[in-house]
Write a protein that holds these residues in place. Structure first.
Motif, short mmCIF file in Angstrom:
data_model
loop_
_atom_site.label_atom_id
_atom_site.label_comp_id
_atom_site.label_asym_id
_atom_site.label_seq_id
_atom_site.Cartn_x
_atom_site.Cartn_y
_atom_site.Cartn_z
N VAL A 112 -16.15 -51.45 5.39
CA VAL A 112 -15.49 -52.81 4.76
C VAL A 112 -14.56 -52.58 3.81
O VAL A 112 -14.48 -51.55 2.93
N SER A 113 -13.46 -53.35 4.03
CA SER A 113 -12.46 -53.54 2.97
C SER A 113 -12.18 -54.90 2.48
O SER A 113 -12.18 -55.66 2.97
N LEU A 114 -11.59 -54.67 1.21
CA LEU A 114 -11.26 -55.90 0.66
C LEU A 114 -9.69 -55.95 0.48
O LEU A 114 -8.96 -54.90 0.26
N PHE B 236 -21.68 -59.67 2.22
CA PHE B 236 -21.68 -58.14 2.32
C PHE B 236 -23.01 -57.80 2.70
O PHE B 236 -23.22 -57.00 3.55
N SER B 237 -24.04 -58.50 2.34
CA SER B 237 -25.33 -58.35 2.96
C SER B 237 -25.45 -58.55 4.43
O SER B 237 -26.12 -57.88 5.22
N VAL C 121 -17.91 -63.37 -7.42
CA VAL C 121 -18.69 -62.16 -6.70
C VAL C 121 -20.05 -62.74 -6.04
O VAL C 121 -20.38 -62.25 -5.06
N GLU C 122 -20.74 -63.84 -6.77
CA GLU C 122 -22.06 -64.08 -5.81
C GLU C 122 -21.70 -64.98 -4.48
O GLU C 122 -22.63 -65.02 -3.87
N ARG D 148 -23.93 -55.54 6.00
CA ARG D 148 -24.78 -54.51 6.04
C ARG D 148 -26.09 -54.65 6.99
O ARG D 148 -26.40 -53.73 7.79
N GLN E 143 -12.45 -56.40 7.78
CA GLN E 143 -11.57 -56.78 6.29
C GLN E 143 -11.96 -58.11 5.72
O GLN E 143 -12.31 -59.10 6.47
N LEU F 85 -19.48 -63.45 -2.47
CA LEU F 85 -19.20 -62.25 -1.71
C LEU F 85 -20.53 -61.73 -1.26
O LEU F 85 -20.66 -60.86 -0.30
N ARG F 86 -21.32 -61.63 -2.12
CA ARG F 86 -22.56 -60.64 -2.08
C ARG F 86 -23.13 -60.94 -0.72
O ARG F 86 -23.51 -60.22 -0.15
N PRO F 87 -23.68 -62.38 -0.39
CA PRO F 87 -24.32 -62.61 0.83
C PRO F 87 -23.51 -62.29 1.72
O PRO F 87 -24.19 -61.61 3.03
N THR G 215 -20.50 -50.25 8.07
CA THR G 215 -20.49 -49.79 6.68
C THR G 215 -18.98 -49.85 6.23
O THR G 215 -18.73 -49.81 5.09
N TRP H 177 -13.80 -51.50 11.81
CA TRP H 177 -13.96 -52.00 10.31
C TRP H 177 -13.66 -53.35 10.03
O TRP H 177 -13.01 -54.21 10.95
N LYS I 12 -10.74 -60.94 3.44
CA LYS I 12 -9.65 -61.43 2.51
C LYS I 12 -10.16 -62.61 1.73
O LYS I 12 -10.38 -63.67 2.52
#
Lengths: 143, 140
Positions: free
Chosen positions: A132-134, A121-122, A114-115, A125, A105, A117-119, A130, A103, A107
């Protein structure tokens, strides 16, 4: 002879006075050794968002991504670009024995929008992961 | 009478100072390296692409959208305050079996997002998902 006696007495009282100090210091030492956890410092100071969430991770994260307030991304303590995340995750995943528990993480600073963090996460993915933790910190008193 | 008995035996005094020096150094080391606040984790599981073809039914999902860091949340085009506890309670009671999905527009920061998730949890929501806030529109 008299002088020597005098000094002997003085030395004795000095050491006697130090015993309570050593007691206290030893107690503190034992407390910090037992109660504290030695942990690597973050590459940049990050204040994760505070939340009432009280879920603690059972295992250590296989990959730690730190996102600072200045939008810099550190993957396992190394400054990386967005494009370098995917290959790094894939090579980490390949090296891991227990792939079920793998997994990631993230931080991130509470002030990171959020924008940013979006890329990230992309990318995670795209590398097929799959889990993932904040990271958050426990809010002591609810507002 | 042996002569040496008349002389008192002197205890060899070991100085405590070096011991304290070492203990203080150890103490400092442990004080500085210890952390007493373990991080908590919020799961944000990423949907596998195949799952996207079978989304939840419309009425099972309540989408809350954050537009700015102004402590306002938008549901179905109407804005509510994040501090409006009674509205959150009502929302959760009205949608007892629904999942709550938190969405965020550009510029909303992580703390605001967590505040909204916290409010929902406090009001008794069982399923709160923040993963949608991080999914890009152009994901395949």
């Amino acid at each position: 002879m008299k002088i020597a006696d005098k000094f002997a007495v003085k030395n004795k009282t000095d050491d006697d006075a130090m015993v309570p100090l050593i007691n206290v210091v030893f107690l503190m030492l034992v407390f910090f050794m037992v109660a504290g956890q030695i942990r690597k410092a973050d590459p940049i100071p990050v204040i994760p968002p505070s939340s009432i969430n009280d879920h603690k991770a059972v295992t250590d994260p296989n990959v730690l991504i730190v996102v600072g307030g200045n939008k810099q991304i550190y993957l396992n303590d190394k400054l990386v670009t967005l494009e370098a995340i995917k290959p790094a995750l894939e090579s980490q995943f390949k090296q891991t024995q227990d792939k079920e528990k793998f997994w990631v993480q993230i931080k991130a600073d509470g002030l990171v929008p959020v924008e940013i963090l979006r890329p990230i996460f992309s990318e995670i993915r795209a590398s097929g992961l799959t889990k993932v933790s904040l990271a958050t910190q426990l809010q002591r008193e609810p507002k | 009478m042996p002569l040496n008995l008349s002389q008192p035996k002197r205890k060899t005094a070991i100085s405590l100072t070096p011991l304290i020096d070492v203990v203080f150094i150890l103490l400092l080391f442990f004080m500085l390296t210890s952390s007493f606040v373990p991080w908590r984790t919020v799961d944000a599981p990423l949907a596998v692409p195949s799952d996207k073809t079978a989304p939840l039914k419309e009425n099972d999902l309540v989408v809350l959208t954050l537009k700015q860091n102004d402590q306002m949340v938008w549901v179905d085009g109407v804005s509510y305050s994040l501090s409006d506890t009674s509205w959150f309670k009502k929302l959760v009671i009205d949608h007892e079996n629904s999942a709550f999905s938190v969405n965020a527009e550009n510029g909303v920061n992580l703390q605001t997002l967590m505040n909204l998730a916290d409010r929902l949890k406090e009001s008794g929501a069982k399923t709160v998902s923040i993963a949608n806030a991080f999914s890009s529109k152009d994901d395949k």
